[in-house]
Motif scaffolding. Structure first.
Motif, PDB file in Angstrom:
ATOM      1  N   CYS A   2       0.795  -1.236   0.000  1.00 20.32           N
ATOM      2  CA  CYS A   2       0.000   0.000   0.000  1.00 20.32           C
ATOM      3  C   CYS A   2       0.823   1.279   0.000  1.00 20.32           C
ATOM      4  CB  CYS A   2      -0.979   0.010   1.162  1.00 20.32           C
ATOM      5  SG  CYS A   2      -0.250   0.525   2.737  1.00 20.32           S
ATOM      6  N   GLY A   3       2.044   1.234   0.511  1.00 21.96           N
ATOM      7  CA  GLY A   3       2.901   2.414   0.446  1.00 21.96           C
ATOM      8  C   GLY A   3       2.637   3.489   1.493  1.00 21.96           C
ATOM      9  N   VAL A  22       5.971   4.657   3.259  1.00 20.09           N
ATOM     10  CA  VAL A  22       7.155   5.047   2.468  1.00 20.09           C
ATOM     11  C   VAL A  22       7.953   6.153   3.166  1.00 20.09           C
ATOM     12  CG1 VAL A  22       7.938   6.125   0.302  1.00 20.09           C
ATOM     13  CG2 VAL A  22       6.224   4.310   0.235  1.00 20.09           C
ATOM     14  N   LYS A  25       9.773   1.101   1.288  1.00 21.31           N
ATOM     15  CA  LYS A  25       8.654   0.775   2.166  1.00 21.31           C
ATOM     16  C   LYS A  25       9.226   0.343   3.515  1.00 21.31           C
ATOM     17  CE  LYS A  25       5.422   0.183  -1.497  1.00 21.31           C
ATOM     18  NZ  LYS A  25       4.600  -0.637  -2.377  1.00 21.31           N
ATOM     19  N   CYS A  72      -3.250   7.539   3.648  1.00 20.43           N
ATOM     20  CA  CYS A  72      -2.186   7.196   2.694  1.00 20.43           C
ATOM     21  C   CYS A  72      -1.258   8.372   2.431  1.00 20.43           C
ATOM     22  CB  CYS A  72      -2.788   6.708   1.369  1.00 20.43           C
ATOM     23  SG  CYS A  72      -3.569   8.019   0.382  1.00 20.43           S
ATOM     24  N   GLY A  93       2.742   8.556   2.899  1.00 23.44           N
ATOM     25  CA  GLY A  93       3.440   7.717   1.918  1.00 23.44           C
ATOM     26  C   GLY A  93       3.334   8.295   0.528  1.00 23.44           C
ATOM     27  N   MET A  94       2.164   8.812   0.178  1.00 26.42           N
ATOM     28  CA  MET A  94       1.971   9.432  -1.139  1.00 26.42           C
ATOM     29  C   MET A  94       2.950  10.597  -1.319  1.00 26.42           C
ATOM     30  SD  MET A  94      -0.488   8.269  -3.160  1.00 26.42           S
ATOM     31  CE  MET A  94      -1.843   7.098  -3.049  1.00 26.42           C
ATOM     32  N   SER A 113       6.591   9.311  -1.636  1.00 27.81           N
ATOM     33  CA  SER A 113       6.807   8.706  -2.956  1.00 27.81           C
ATOM     34  C   SER A 113       6.847   9.788  -4.030  1.00 27.81           C
ATOM     35  CB  SER A 113       5.685   7.724  -3.299  1.00 27.81           C
ATOM     36  OG  SER A 113       5.796   6.570  -2.519  1.00 27.81           O
ATOM     37  N   LEU A 153       2.882   5.784  -9.330  1.00 24.49           N
ATOM     38  CA  LEU A 153       2.148   5.616  -8.067  1.00 24.49           C
ATOM     39  C   LEU A 153       1.716   4.171  -7.837  1.00 24.49           C
ATOM     40  CD1 LEU A 153      -0.129   8.778  -7.760  1.00 24.49           C
ATOM     41  CD2 LEU A 153       1.828   8.164  -6.339  1.00 24.49           C
ATOM     42  N   ASN A 165       1.565   2.859  -4.274  1.00 21.58           N
ATOM     43  CA  ASN A 165       0.830   3.605  -3.248  1.00 21.58           C
ATOM     44  C   ASN A 165      -0.664   3.476  -3.491  1.00 21.58           C
ATOM     45  OD1 ASN A 165       3.574   5.151  -3.602  1.00 21.58           O
ATOM     46  ND2 ASN A 165       2.787   5.712  -1.583  1.00 21.58           N
ATOM     47  N   CYS A 206      -4.626   4.368  -2.382  1.00 22.36           N
ATOM     48  CA  CYS A 206      -5.526   5.263  -1.665  1.00 22.36           C
ATOM     49  C   CYS A 206      -6.879   4.562  -1.623  1.00 22.36           C
ATOM     50  CB  CYS A 206      -5.653   6.599  -2.400  1.00 22.36           C
ATOM     51  SG  CYS A 206      -7.004   7.616  -1.786  1.00 22.36           S
TER      52      CYS A 206
END
Lengths: 265, 161
Positions: free
Chosen positions: B46-47, B50, B59, B104, B107-108, B111, B132, B135, B137
């Motif tokens: 899922c990221g 990150v 990760k 999220c 991490g978003m 990344s 993406l 990652n 959402c």
């Protein structure tokens, strides 16, 4: 995750020494498979030997007209290497489509090949290009290396140090990724080298395999038309919630034709 | 078995005692109480976790704390230049309403910053969407996330970050 004793290897020789006598010891490359496996308690190693500090295991070298890629070279490094992009662009492209950017920053070519996941991308390249797997004790030809589901010719304590790829005249890899996991449902690497034409398939069966009928047809005429009528037998192919053996057999044909077209460009 | 680890997190030298099996994300959240880095799936898909390790996005749920020994780690907490100024990527996420529940988002953002730098501040929509891949959402708010990243790329270049 069960706990374990952690060791840092400074070199390939150091890693071999650290693993010696530890029958439940495991080497860790990028950890992209090992760590999830440990989390699920599917493995319980007594010792984990981290190869990240073994500088002699990383790096990309031009050698004998081809490339030798160190076992600890990350997917991201292979994907962006100018050396790989100019010598074997199909290999750079393959590496650039493994997992996601974060996985590519950690995962390694040696780890992927040693793990021999039935849906991993690298084994298809290694087999199709007729690469040589260099280990701490010997050199193993790709044809002798992959032994089926997660099995390889590697002996206990034997580590991959690098993989040597010849430069192909033409090569391409095309995969049909599972829409959720992005692992290859079917991936086909087609390569025309001095040794002939090879077609290697990943994702479809319990391990990477070659399609002789396609190789013979492509040796006579390297075009997607030459293999359009070749049916891949469904015997032994994977059948699961993602697709039946028939579906995968069909995909092998489609991916192989796309790979031949891509290699011909 | 207890092991000492030392690393630099957001420019500050930190150390602590961990087990060999302690994940980097656990070390950040539980030892350092830096809970900006989230654990979403805990299966490297899922990221949400990150972070940057030596300048590369990884990760942190799939890396052991001991693997980060001596490394320079950057988390979402270290991105903003000061307490009252956001990083251009954070600013772009706010301007474009690039979050719904926000889980999220750390991490978003991490990344996204790595993505912009790797592509030398030049991105198009298709590239952003492909990049993406790691990652997720669960609010499915990707559209505004993509817009935010496209807006942040020139802003990061202008700001020299």
């Amino acid at each position: 995750m069960y706990d374990f004793a952690y060791h840092r290897a400074k070199s390939a020789a150091d890693a071999t020494a650290l693993l010696k006598g530890k029958s439940e010891g495991r080497a860790m490359a990028g950890g992209m498979t090992l760590i999830p496996t440990l989390k699920q308690r599917l493995a319980r190693p007594s010792d984990v030997v981290d190869l990240a500090g073994a500088k002699d295991l990383a790096g990309i070298k031009a050698e004998g007209g081809g490339l030798t890629i160190g076992a600890m070279t990350r997917h991201g490094a292979v994907a962006t290497s100018t050396e790989v992009k100019s010598t074997i662009p199909a290999l750079a492209s393959l590496a650039g489509h493994i997992g996601d950017p974060q996985v590519r920053n950690r995962g390694t070519i040696g780890g992927s090949v040693a793990n021999n996941d039935p849906a991993a991308d690298y084994p298809a390249a290694v087999l199709a290009l007729g690469a040589t797997i260099n280990t701490t004790t010997r050199k193993i030809a790709a044809d002798q290396f992959f032994k089926g589901l997660f099995e390889t010719a590697l002996g206990e304590g034997e580590l991959i140090t690098s993989i040597s790829f010849p430069k192909p005249e033409k090569a391409a890899y095309v995969k049909f990724p599972n829409p959720a996991s992005r692992y290859a449902m079917v991936g086909v690497f087609v390569a025309k080298t001095a040794g002939g034409v090879r077609v290697a398939v990943t994702g479809a069966g319990p391990g990477v395999f070659r399609v002789k009928a396609m190789e013979d047809a492509l040796a006579k005429n390297f075009s997607s038309a030459a293999i359009k009528d070749i049916k891949v037998p469904t015997d032994g192919l994977n059948s699961d919630i993602h697709g039946s053996a028939e579906y995968r057999a069909h995909l092998v044909g489609v991916m192989a034709r796309r790979a031949v077209d891509a290699a011909s460009k | 078995m207890s092991i000492s680890v030392s690393m630099t997190v957001n420019g500050k030298a930190v150390s602590g005692k961990v087990e060999a099996r302690t994940l980097l994300v656990q070390f950040l959240r539980e030892n350092l109480s830096m809970t900006g880095t989230h654990v979403g799936c805990d299966t490297s898909q899922c990221g949400a976790c990150v972070v940057h390790v030596d300048g590369q996005s990884v990760k942190s749920c799939t890396m052991l704390a001991v693997q980060a020994e001596g490394a320079k780690v950057m988390t979402i907490e270290g991105l903003a230049p000061s307490a009252d100024k956001l990083h251009p990527m954070q600013e772009a996420f706010r301007d474009n309403h690039a979050l719904q529940c926000g889980f999220c988002t750390p991490g978003m953002v991490m990344s996204a910053v790595d993505m912009v730098k790797r592509h030398n501040y030049q991105l198009d929509e298709a590239t952003v969407r492909r990049e993406l891949e790691g990652n997720l959402c669960r609010c499915t708010g990707y559209h505004n996330i993509v817009k935010a990243i496209l807006a942040a790329a020139p802003a990061m270049k202008a700001a020299g970050v």
